[in-house]
Design an enzyme around this catalytic site. Structure first.
Site, PDB file in Angstrom:
ATOM      1  N   LYS A 131      -6.446 -15.838  20.153  1.00  0.00           N
ATOM      2  CA  LYS A 131      -6.461 -16.923  19.164  1.00  0.00           C
ATOM      3  C   LYS A 131      -5.945 -16.373  17.848  1.00  0.00           C
ATOM      4  CE  LYS A 131      -7.804 -21.267  18.931  1.00  0.00           C
ATOM      5  NZ  LYS A 131      -7.937 -22.265  20.026  1.00  0.00           N
ATOM      6  N   ASP A 171      -3.505 -25.514  17.383  1.00  0.00           N
ATOM      7  CA  ASP A 171      -4.940 -25.784  17.336  1.00  0.00           C
ATOM      8  C   ASP A 171      -5.105 -26.672  16.101  1.00  0.00           C
ATOM      9  OD1 ASP A 171      -7.671 -24.894  18.593  1.00  0.00           O
ATOM     10  OD2 ASP A 171      -8.007 -24.738  16.454  1.00  0.00           O
TER      11      ASP A 171
HETATM   12  P1  NDP Z   1      -6.497 -31.672  14.330  1.00  0.00           P
HETATM   13  O1  NDP Z   1      -6.293 -30.853  13.119  1.00  0.00           O
HETATM   14  O2  NDP Z   1      -5.353 -32.402  14.921  1.00  0.00           O
HETATM   15  O3  NDP Z   1      -7.653 -32.750  14.101  1.00  0.00           O
HETATM   16  C1  NDP Z   1      -8.938 -32.408  13.718  1.00  0.00           C
HETATM   17  C2  NDP Z   1      -9.673 -33.659  13.297  1.00  0.00           C
HETATM   18  O4  NDP Z   1     -11.033 -33.349  13.041  1.00  0.00           O
HETATM   19  C3  NDP Z   1      -9.115 -34.256  12.023  1.00  0.00           C
HETATM   20  O5  NDP Z   1      -9.148 -35.662  12.089  1.00  0.00           O
HETATM   21  C4  NDP Z   1     -10.058 -33.732  10.944  1.00  0.00           C
HETATM   22  O6  NDP Z   1     -10.171 -34.572   9.804  1.00  0.00           O
HETATM   23  C5  NDP Z   1     -11.364 -33.711  11.707  1.00  0.00           C
HETATM   24  N1  NDP Z   1     -12.260 -32.709  11.130  1.00  0.00           N
HETATM   25  C6  NDP Z   1     -12.009 -31.403  10.909  1.00  0.00           C
HETATM   26  N2  NDP Z   1     -13.059 -30.805  10.347  1.00  0.00           N
HETATM   27  C7  NDP Z   1     -14.004 -31.757  10.234  1.00  0.00           C
HETATM   28  C8  NDP Z   1     -15.314 -31.750   9.726  1.00  0.00           C
HETATM   29  N3  NDP Z   1     -15.876 -30.631   9.230  1.00  0.00           N
HETATM   30  N4  NDP Z   1     -15.999 -32.919   9.759  1.00  0.00           N
HETATM   31  C9  NDP Z   1     -15.448 -34.051  10.238  1.00  0.00           C
HETATM   32  N5  NDP Z   1     -14.191 -34.103  10.728  1.00  0.00           N
HETATM   33  C10 NDP Z   1     -13.497 -32.976  10.720  1.00  0.00           C
HETATM   34  O7  NDP Z   1      -7.145 -30.685  15.398  1.00  0.00           O
HETATM   35  P2  NDP Z   1      -7.173 -30.809  16.983  1.00  0.00           P
HETATM   36  O8  NDP Z   1      -7.410 -32.209  17.373  1.00  0.00           O
HETATM   37  O9  NDP Z   1      -6.016 -30.086  17.519  1.00  0.00           O
HETATM   38  O10 NDP Z   1      -8.449 -29.911  17.320  1.00  0.00           O
HETATM   39  C11 NDP Z   1      -9.759 -30.429  17.221  1.00  0.00           C
HETATM   40  C12 NDP Z   1     -10.725 -29.504  17.939  1.00  0.00           C
HETATM   41  O11 NDP Z   1     -10.314 -29.375  19.308  1.00  0.00           O
HETATM   42  C13 NDP Z   1     -10.804 -28.067  17.426  1.00  0.00           C
HETATM   43  O12 NDP Z   1     -12.110 -27.581  17.661  1.00  0.00           O
HETATM   44  C14 NDP Z   1      -9.835 -27.321  18.325  1.00  0.00           C
HETATM   45  O13 NDP Z   1     -10.129 -25.942  18.390  1.00  0.00           O
HETATM   46  C15 NDP Z   1     -10.104 -28.007  19.639  1.00  0.00           C
HETATM   47  N6  NDP Z   1      -9.059 -27.913  20.644  1.00  0.00           N
HETATM   48  C16 NDP Z   1      -7.768 -28.236  20.355  1.00  0.00           C
HETATM   49  C17 NDP Z   1      -6.805 -28.157  21.326  1.00  0.00           C
HETATM   50  C18 NDP Z   1      -5.401 -28.557  21.085  1.00  0.00           C
HETATM   51  O14 NDP Z   1      -4.626 -28.524  22.042  1.00  0.00           O
HETATM   52  N7  NDP Z   1      -5.018 -28.967  19.904  1.00  0.00           N
HETATM   53  C19 NDP Z   1      -7.127 -27.676  22.677  1.00  0.00           C
HETATM   54  C20 NDP Z   1      -8.530 -27.455  22.908  1.00  0.00           C
HETATM   55  C21 NDP Z   1      -9.441 -27.549  21.907  1.00  0.00           C
HETATM   56  P3  NDP Z   1      -8.938 -34.752   8.771  1.00  0.00           P
HETATM   57  O15 NDP Z   1      -7.913 -35.555   9.509  1.00  0.00           O
HETATM   58  O16 NDP Z   1      -9.544 -35.490   7.639  1.00  0.00           O
HETATM   59  O17 NDP Z   1      -8.493 -33.362   8.455  1.00  0.00           O
HETATM   60  O1  2IT Z   2      -8.469 -24.268  22.086  1.00  0.00           O
HETATM   61  C1  2IT Z   2      -7.487 -24.394  22.844  1.00  0.00           C
HETATM   62  O2  2IT Z   2      -7.591 -24.310  24.079  1.00  0.00           O
HETATM   63  C2  2IT Z   2      -6.183 -24.646  22.237  1.00  0.00           C
HETATM   64  N1  2IT Z   2      -6.104 -24.774  21.027  1.00  0.00           N
HETATM   65  C3  2IT Z   2      -4.964 -24.692  23.094  1.00  0.00           C
HETATM   66  C4  2IT Z   2      -4.391 -23.311  23.286  1.00  0.00           C
HETATM   67  C5  2IT Z   2      -3.045 -23.250  23.958  1.00  0.00           C
HETATM   68  O3  2IT Z   2      -2.568 -22.126  24.098  1.00  0.00           O
HETATM   69  O4  2IT Z   2      -2.474 -24.282  24.339  1.00  0.00           O
END
Ligand code: NDP
Ligand code: 2IT
Length: 452
Positions: A131, A171
């Site tokens: 990561k 992420d």
């Molecule tokens: P994004 O940045 O696209 O979206 C995150 C969202 O969560 C935003 O709407 C943000 O608000 C909101 N947010 C962040 N912090 C807070 C908080 N403290 N309180 C309330 N809302 C909050 O991120 P992702 O959707 O990519 O990732 C979200 C989660 O999923 C993370 O934990 C990430 O590690 C996990 N994840 C992501 C993957 C991926 O492929 N992207 C894969 C697997 C897991 P705002 O819009 O206002 O910033």
């Molecule tokens: O938390 C996760 O699994 C991710 N942010 C996706 C990682 C990846 O390599 O696609």
């Protein structure tokens, strides 16, 4: 770590981890969850303790931390800290996303990297765990500022990554735009088109179909399996999702496509309750196109939609809760309220969104199924691995084929978690199933590869 502190007692190891990694509570939390069900496994397989597999697992193979200076549109210089942690390469090159968020610390990236090791193992694909991230805040920054930041970051990162070494992706705060800028700079510095160095690329230039949707879609496919195990389905279910980013938006899209009624969504500004069902096109317009705040949703939507400034969505009654925003966003109080309001299924889209106490509330509640993120959000990294496969073979799969493989993978992870849980006297416990199954796959590979 001295030999006397080791053996088959996970509690002793956990204390060592806490002592050796001060100030990293999220990392301690992630380690605690994995170690919790391992005692009997270690007793049954003494070769793991002898080879100090656990002690090696909790120590990243390598950690790189570097300065990222960049110039904003006004000509002011900023200095950010970026890092990349290669946690474990027993199953393949380090694989995992990059997070851009002002709160990023080494402890955050280590917790995410540690989770990633077991998540990636659960996919059954040839990917190790890693990561990275930076304490850069993309909010309010122009595309040019984000580009300059990405270029400066890659000017150091390029020497540590590659298709057979370490393969970053998105992420939180990192998606197609950032991956494009990062890849462009990587290509320029190295003079190679090594497409498999980064995943989440545009579909027109080496990116896999479905990668954008994969984490959210995969989460809902996993939920569908959990429901099927109880002879239920998503049709007509009331769902609440936190976050309004990559994971949540596509979880909502798939849940709605499968007949669910999604009534709650949130971002860092607060929570929306829309009893008529979330208008996802409006959420996409506000969050993906305008990069705005959900506060605007209720005004533009009209009807009965309300916005609660600064709130989480966990007070909105629902049957299914999908935390998809960030770590520790759902605590024991929220969990109790959800249970009181009738929740029967909780599946994590984010990484470690439920606190330890919240998980305990769900696991102790009658009739509530709870899935940890390392199982239920593995769809994103699975499709990233499909992207690596396509890049290596210079091939491209259709959307339908990729989506089919994603569904198969989520079904396999679900089955593996349930089977492993049952085999270890943890019937219906997805947490024990995921952690034991992930551990066994990595640990067996480490044993076979000797003391490295
Ligand atoms: P994004 O940045 O696209 O979206 C995150 C969202 O969560 C935003 O709407 C943000 O608000 C909101 N947010 C962040 N912090 C807070 C908080 N403290 N309180 C309330 N809302 C909050 O991120 P992702 O959707 O990519 O990732 C979200 C989660 O999923 C993370 O934990 C990430 O590690 C996990 N994840 C992501 C993957 C991926 O492929 N992207 C894969 C697997 C897991 P705002 O819009 O206002 O910033
Ligand atoms: O938390 C996760 O699994 C991710 N942010 C996706 C990682 C990846 O390599 O696609």
């Amino acid at each position: 770590m001295s030999p006397s502190t080791t053996g088959t007692d996970p509690d002793v190891l956990l204390q060592d981890v806490i002592d050796r990694n001060p100030g990293e509570p999220e990392f301690h939390q992630a380690v605690r969850e994995v170690l919790a069900p391992l005692g009997p496994v270690l007793e049954a397989r003494p070769e793991f303790a002898k080879a100090r597999v656990l002690e090696r697992l909790v120590e990243p193979e390598r950690q790189v931390i570097f300065r990222v200076p960049w110039v904003d549109d006004a000509g002011d210089v900023h200095v950010q800290r970026a890092m990349r942690v290669g946690f474990n390469s027993a199953l393949g090159p380090y694989k995992g996303g990059m997070r851009f968020n002002p709160a990023v610390t080494l402890g955050t990236i280590k917790f995410l990297g540690f989770e990633q090791v077991f998540k990636n193992a659960l996919t059954g694909l040839a990917i190790g765990g890693g990561k990275g991230g930076a304490d850069f805040d993309p909010k309010g920054r122009s595309d040019e500022e984000v580009m300059r930041f990405c270029q400066s970051l890659m000017t150091e990162l390029y020497r540590h990554i590659g298709p057979d070494q370490d393969v970053p992706a998105g992420d939180a705060g990192v998606a197609a735009r950032e991956i494009g800028f990062l890849f462009g700079q990587y290509k320029r510095i190295t003079g190679t088109y090594a497409a498999g160095t980064l995943t989440g690329k545009g579909t027109g230039w080496g990116g896999a179909q479905v990668r954008t949707e994969a984490t959210g879609y995969g989460l809902v496919y996993f939920v569908r399996e959990m429901l099927a195990a109880r002879y239920e389905d998503l049709d007509g279910r009331t769902v609440v999702v936190s976050g309004a980013g990559n994971v949540s938006i596509f979880a909502i899209e798939k849940a709605q496509a499968l007949g669910a009624r999604v009534v709650g969504v949130s971002d860092s500004s607060g929570a929306v309750h829309d009893p008529d069902g979330i208008d996802l096109d409006l959420v996409k317009a506000i969050k993906l196109q305008e990069r705005g705040r959900l506060a605007e949703y209720a005004e533009r939507r009209g009807g009965e939609a309300t916005f609660d400034e600064g709130a989480t969505p966990w007070s909105i009654p629902c049957e299914i809760a999908l935390p998809c925003a960030t770590q520790n966003e759902l605590d024991a109080k929220d969990a109790k309220r959800l249970v009181k309001n009738g929740v029967t299924l909780v599946a994590e889209g984010a990484n470690m969104p439920c606190t330890d106490d919240a998980v305990a509330v769900f696991q102790d509640a009658d009739g509530v199924a709870y899935a940890p993120g390392k199982a239920s959000n593995a769809g994103g990294v699975a499709v990233s691995a499909f992207e690596m496969e396509q890049n290596a073979s210079r091939n491209g799969w259709t959307f339908e084929n990729t989506d089919e493989r994603l569904q198969t993978t989520m079904g396999q992870i679900h089955e593996l978690c349930r089977r492993t849980a049952a085999e270890h006297d943890h019937e219906d416990d997805y947490v024990a199933g995921a952690n034991i199954a992930g551990f066994l796959r990595v640990a067996d590979a480490m044993l076979a590869q000797g003391v490295v």
